[in-house]
Scaffold this motif. Structure first.
Motif, short mmCIF file in Angstrom:
data_model
loop_
_atom_site.label_atom_id
_atom_site.label_comp_id
_atom_site.label_asym_id
_atom_site.label_seq_id
_atom_site.Cartn_x
_atom_site.Cartn_y
_atom_site.Cartn_z
N LEU A 8 3.73 20.81 3.89
CA LEU A 8 4.91 21.46 3.34
C LEU A 8 5.97 21.64 4.41
CD1 LEU A 8 6.22 22.77 0.88
CD2 LEU A 8 5.14 24.94 1.53
N ASN A 9 5.57 21.95 5.63
CA ASN A 9 6.51 22.10 6.73
C ASN A 9 7.24 20.78 7.00
OD1 ASN A 9 7.69 23.61 8.97
ND2 ASN A 9 6.47 22.29 10.30
N ALA A 10 6.49 19.67 6.88
CA ALA A 10 7.12 18.36 7.07
C ALA A 10 8.13 18.07 5.97
CB ALA A 10 6.05 17.27 7.10
N ILE A 11 7.80 18.48 4.75
CA ILE A 11 8.72 18.25 3.62
C ILE A 11 9.97 19.11 3.78
CG2 ILE A 11 8.97 18.42 1.12
CD1 ILE A 11 7.02 16.27 2.12
N LEU A 12 9.78 20.33 4.26
CA LEU A 12 10.91 21.26 4.40
C LEU A 12 11.44 21.26 5.83
CD1 LEU A 12 9.41 24.29 2.41
CD2 LEU A 12 10.82 22.40 1.55
N ALA A 13 11.43 20.11 6.45
CA ALA A 13 11.79 20.02 7.87
C ALA A 13 13.16 20.61 8.17
CB ALA A 13 11.73 18.56 8.32
N ASP A 14 14.09 20.47 7.24
CA ASP A 14 15.44 20.96 7.51
C ASP A 14 15.55 22.47 7.43
OD1 ASP A 14 16.21 18.32 7.74
OD2 ASP A 14 16.87 18.16 5.65
N ASN A 15 14.55 23.12 6.85
CA ASN A 15 14.63 24.56 6.64
C ASN A 15 14.09 25.39 7.79
OD1 ASN A 15 14.27 23.10 3.89
ND2 ASN A 15 15.26 25.02 3.36
N ILE A 51 11.30 13.47 -0.06
CA ILE A 51 9.98 14.11 -0.06
C ILE A 51 8.90 13.09 0.23
CG2 ILE A 51 8.26 15.23 -1.53
CD1 ILE A 51 10.57 16.68 -2.91
N MET A 52 8.92 11.96 -0.47
CA MET A 52 7.86 10.97 -0.28
C MET A 52 7.95 10.31 1.09
SD MET A 52 5.15 10.04 -1.80
CE MET A 52 5.46 10.64 -3.47
N GLU A 53 9.16 10.09 1.58
CA GLU A 53 9.30 9.49 2.91
C GLU A 53 8.73 10.42 3.99
OE1 GLU A 53 12.71 7.25 5.62
OE2 GLU A 53 13.32 8.52 3.94
N ARG A 54 8.99 11.70 3.86
CA ARG A 54 8.45 12.66 4.83
C ARG A 54 6.94 12.79 4.68
NH1 ARG A 54 13.21 17.34 4.33
NH2 ARG A 54 14.82 16.17 5.50
N ALA A 55 6.45 12.72 3.44
CA ALA A 55 5.00 12.76 3.23
C ALA A 55 4.33 11.56 3.87
CB ALA A 55 4.69 12.83 1.74
N ALA A 56 4.96 10.39 3.77
CA ALA A 56 4.40 9.18 4.38
C ALA A 56 4.37 9.32 5.90
CB ALA A 56 5.22 7.96 3.97
N HIS A 94 1.51 -12.20 -0.20
CA HIS A 94 1.10 -13.24 0.76
C HIS A 94 -0.42 -13.27 0.93
CE1 HIS A 94 5.31 -13.74 1.56
NE2 HIS A 94 5.44 -12.55 2.11
N GLY A 95 -1.13 -13.24 -0.17
CA GLY A 95 -2.58 -13.34 -0.14
C GLY A 95 -3.30 -12.06 0.18
N ARG A 96 -2.58 -10.95 0.29
CA ARG A 96 -3.22 -9.68 0.62
C ARG A 96 -2.82 -8.62 -0.41
NH1 ARG A 96 -2.06 -6.86 6.37
NH2 ARG A 96 -0.01 -6.63 5.42
N ASP A 97 -3.80 -7.87 -0.92
CA ASP A 97 -3.51 -6.81 -1.88
C ASP A 97 -2.93 -5.59 -1.16
OD1 ASP A 97 -4.29 -8.20 -4.08
OD2 ASP A 97 -6.31 -7.36 -4.16
N ILE A 98 -1.72 -5.22 -1.59
CA ILE A 98 -1.07 -4.01 -1.06
C ILE A 98 -1.00 -3.00 -2.20
CG2 ILE A 98 1.04 -3.03 -0.07
CD1 ILE A 98 -0.40 -4.86 1.82
N ALA A 99 -1.41 -1.79 -1.91
CA ALA A 99 -1.36 -0.72 -2.91
C ALA A 99 -0.08 0.09 -2.71
CB ALA A 99 -2.58 0.17 -2.80
N PHE A 100 0.77 0.11 -3.69
CA PHE A 100 1.95 0.97 -3.68
C PHE A 100 1.60 2.24 -4.45
CE2 PHE A 100 3.64 -3.21 -2.90
CZ PHE A 100 4.62 -2.99 -1.93
N ALA A 101 1.79 3.37 -3.82
CA ALA A 101 1.31 4.63 -4.39
C ALA A 101 2.40 5.69 -4.37
CB ALA A 101 0.09 5.13 -3.61
N ALA A 102 2.35 6.58 -5.39
CA ALA A 102 3.23 7.75 -5.45
C ALA A 102 2.34 8.96 -5.66
CB ALA A 102 4.24 7.60 -6.58
N PRO A 103 1.60 9.37 -4.64
CA PRO A 103 0.58 10.43 -4.81
C PRO A 103 1.21 11.81 -4.96
CG PRO A 103 0.74 9.78 -2.51
CD PRO A 103 1.64 8.84 -3.26
N GLU A 104 0.43 12.73 -5.49
CA GLU A 104 0.83 14.12 -5.55
C GLU A 104 0.51 14.80 -4.21
OE1 GLU A 104 -1.28 15.48 -9.03
OE2 GLU A 104 0.50 15.16 -10.28
N PHE A 105 0.89 16.07 -4.11
CA PHE A 105 0.83 16.81 -2.85
C PHE A 105 -0.58 16.80 -2.26
CE2 PHE A 105 0.27 20.81 -0.51
CZ PHE A 105 1.35 20.77 0.37
#
Length: 622
Positions: A8-15, A51-56, A94-105
């Motif tokens: 949560l601190n990472a998500i609210l980094a500006d605060n 939010i998702m970029e900071r979570a990543a 390119h022959g490799r399985d990549i998982a794109f995810a939008a996970p919850e908190f």
């Protein structure tokens, strides 16, 4: 600091919050009973992509603002409804399985722990905003969604769908039968009176009798409802189907933001045909608010509103769903009132809000339309609901339990008046429908050509509905019950036949005048028909007058005296609908709309003289 507070601190980094403040924020998010990410987006105003970029970054995974263009995958879930909950999707790159995810908190926390024990996951999982994942899923699942939209109802109702029942022979037979019915009514006084006249009397008087009975049915006082706390309200999906409506998008965004409903529990989907590039661009310009999302409907036939709604139905994540049209301005209280009604009555499956015309003062045509709507939504429908009879739903502002709507197959993609068909299906399953004491304002057509095209489509849809569900009258009677069956037959057939008979009667009277013959020559049958016509007019005018009083538009009452002229126009549209049914049964006339003007806002009905009480029209951006 715990992992949850650290994330949560990472998500609210500006605060730059202290640990105690972070804990209080986390407690507030958990108390709201929504995902912490959604709470941060809707309550704290942090863009979901941020939010998702900071979570990543916090969890150590890759991040992308969108799934890269050009990558293709296939979506063939066992149940399309699962798409609403999918948060991870694998694509071969390119022959490799990549998982794109939008996970919850809390899923991000678990993913970080997993990465610590298996670092190679860094190269195989990429986090993306949920909206980006959903948009890709809709694109990838497009063929399956189109197939479901076109075929699901036929799979559930193989004996009652427009796609299967409306063969050319059947359509042509109905049109010929309609003409024959009018002829029978006109010649009944002269030929086979004993056989024909009882049939004619029932045909002409049954719809009038229902309308008169509804007039004497008092408008029930709605239950006193208390708005629950935000955390007690369920997730609510709003579907807004659009086609070539770019000019209406700002007004729609303003109307949806005005809803008195917790933002974190709103799932508002703009369902736009992919060929409507300007409308898609207008919707995209307003996205970013986590309440709103775009569903681009894969172009396919039939190009109808119900097909678009069926396409979006598997993506709904609410417990309840409501449909609003491009011009709609619902009362802010409408969603929470519907949610409370559904909560308090487990047997209730559908609620129809009142539709009120906001521009009835604009001209004569709009005034007639306003009276027609007032009578339907505040006189006839409340009475039918109280009697537990089949209800002809409006095409908008009808609220459903999502599971029940899916269970009966959604909308008929091939029916051009999908609300009529859906109301009939609910009656066939004996599912409870009621009216909702909340209003939606919309504008009536003010020019003849749009009005005529819209009315032609409506009447064609009623004809479709009547044909489809009378494929087996015995089965229809058994499913509805005898009383409901008789009321449905009288209402639907009367709605189709009455305008045409009206024109035929007027023509007959005109011919008698032209030939110098008196309108009433002393014989029984001209007087009898004239009396039927007068009673029909009287009941319709009375219904409109009472309805206008109930919606606070008494100033339009005088114009209702010209109803016979309006009926003549409806009769012409009905005849055109029969011709259109034969030639192009699934053609959808697109009604043009304009944002509500300041003048219409100022003169729109604001209150009823009784219940339900209508709220002021919200000030909108136009």
């Amino acid at each position: 600091m715990s992992e949850a507070l650290s994330l949560l601190n990472a998500i609210l980094a500006d605060n730059r919050l202290e640990e105690a403040q972070l804990a209080a924020t986390l407690d507030a998010a958990l108390a709201s009973e929504v995902d912490v990410f959604r709470y941060c987006a809707t309550t704290l105003g942090i863009p979901p992509s941020v939010i998702m970029e900071r979570a990543a970054g916090w969890s150590g995974y890759l991040f992308a603002h969108a799934i890269p263009p050009g990558l293709r995958g296939s979506v063939e879930p066992t149940r399309l409804e699962a798409l609403a909950e999918v948060r991870l999707f694998r694509i071969n790159v390119h022959g490799r399985d990549i998982a794109f995810a939008a996970p919850e908190f809390f899923s991000v926390i678990r993913m970080k722990r997993r990465l610590a024990t298996k670092p190679i996951l860094h190269d195989y999982i990429c986090l993306v905003p949920e909206a980006a994942l959903r948009e890709y899923l809709v694109d990838a699942a497009g063929p399956a969604l189109v197939d479901g939209a076109r075929q699901n109802l036929a799979r559930r109702w193989p004996y009652a769908t427009a796609q299967l029942e409306l063969t050319r022979t059947v359509r042509l037979g109905f049109a010929v039968g309609l003409v024959a019915l009018v002829i029978i009514v006109l010649i009944a006084p002269h030929f086979a009176q004993v056989l024909l006249l009882p049939f004619v009397v029932v045909l002409l008087l049954a719809p009038t009798a229902i309308r008169l009975a509804a007039l004497f049915e008092p408008l029930p006082s709605p239950p006193v409802l208390r708005r629950p706390a935000d955390e007690e309200l369920p997730v609510y999906t709003v579907l807004i189907p659009l086609h070539s409506e770019a000019a209406m998008v700002p007004q729609l965004f303003a109307a949806m933001r005005a809803l008195d409903y917790p933002a974190a529990r709103l799932d508002i989907k703009f369902v736009v045909e992919e060929t409507s590039s300007e409308t898609i661009a207008a919707v995209r310009a307003g996205l970013g608010d986590p309440r709103f999302s775009l569903v681009a409907v894969t172009d396919s036939r039939p190009r109808t509103k119900p097909k678009a709604l069926d396409f979006a139905l598997p993506l709904c994540r609410g417990d309840f769903v409501v449909v609003f049209d491009a011009e709609d301005i619902p009362d802010p209280d409408q969603l929470w009132k519907a949610a409370v009604r559904f909560r308090d009555d487990p047997e209730l499956v559908c609620l129809q809000a009142h539709l009120v015309i906001s521009n009835g003062r604009r001209n004569w045509l709009a005034g007639q339309f306003a009276g027609e709507y007032a009578g339907l939504f505040t006189v006839l429908l409340p009475a039918l609901a109280r009697w537990r009879m089949p209800m002809p739903l409006g095409g908008t502002s009808n609220h459903f339990r999502l599971d029940a709507l899916r269970h009966i197959g959604g909308w008929d993609a091939f029916n051009v008046t999908e609300d009529a068909d859906l109301g009939t299906r609910l009656a066939r399953r004996r599912l409870r429908v009621d009216v909702l004491a909340s209003a939606t304002r919309e504008a009536a057509p003010t020019r003849f050509r749009p009005w005529f095209g819209q009315r032609t489509r409506w009447m064609k849809g009623w004809m479709q509905t009547y044909i489809v569900h009378n494929n087996s009258p015995t089965r229809l009677r058994e499913e509805m019950g005898l009383h409901a069956f008789l009321v449905w037959e009288a209402l639907v057939l009367g709605m189709i036949v009455a305008p045409v008979l009206h024109c035929a009667f007027l023509a007959t009277f005109a011919i008698r005048v032209a030939l110098g013959a008196p309108l009433l020559d002393g014989s029984l049958w001209p007087a009898f028909y004239f009396a039927i016509l007068a009673v029909g007019y009287g009941s319709a005018v009375a219904t409109g007058l009472v309805g206008l009083g109930r919606v606070g538009a008494a100033h339009l009452r005088l114009s209702q005296l010209s109803l016979p002229l309006y009926w003549a126009l409806v009769g012409a549209a009905t005849a055109n609908a029969a011709w259109d049914l034969v030639r192009r049964p699934f053609h959808w006339f697109k009604s043009p709309h304009q944002p509500v003007s300041a003048a219409d806002r100022a003169t729109s009905p604001k209150a009823t003289t009784g219940q339900p009480q209508l709220q002021p029209v919200p000030q909108l951006i136009t």
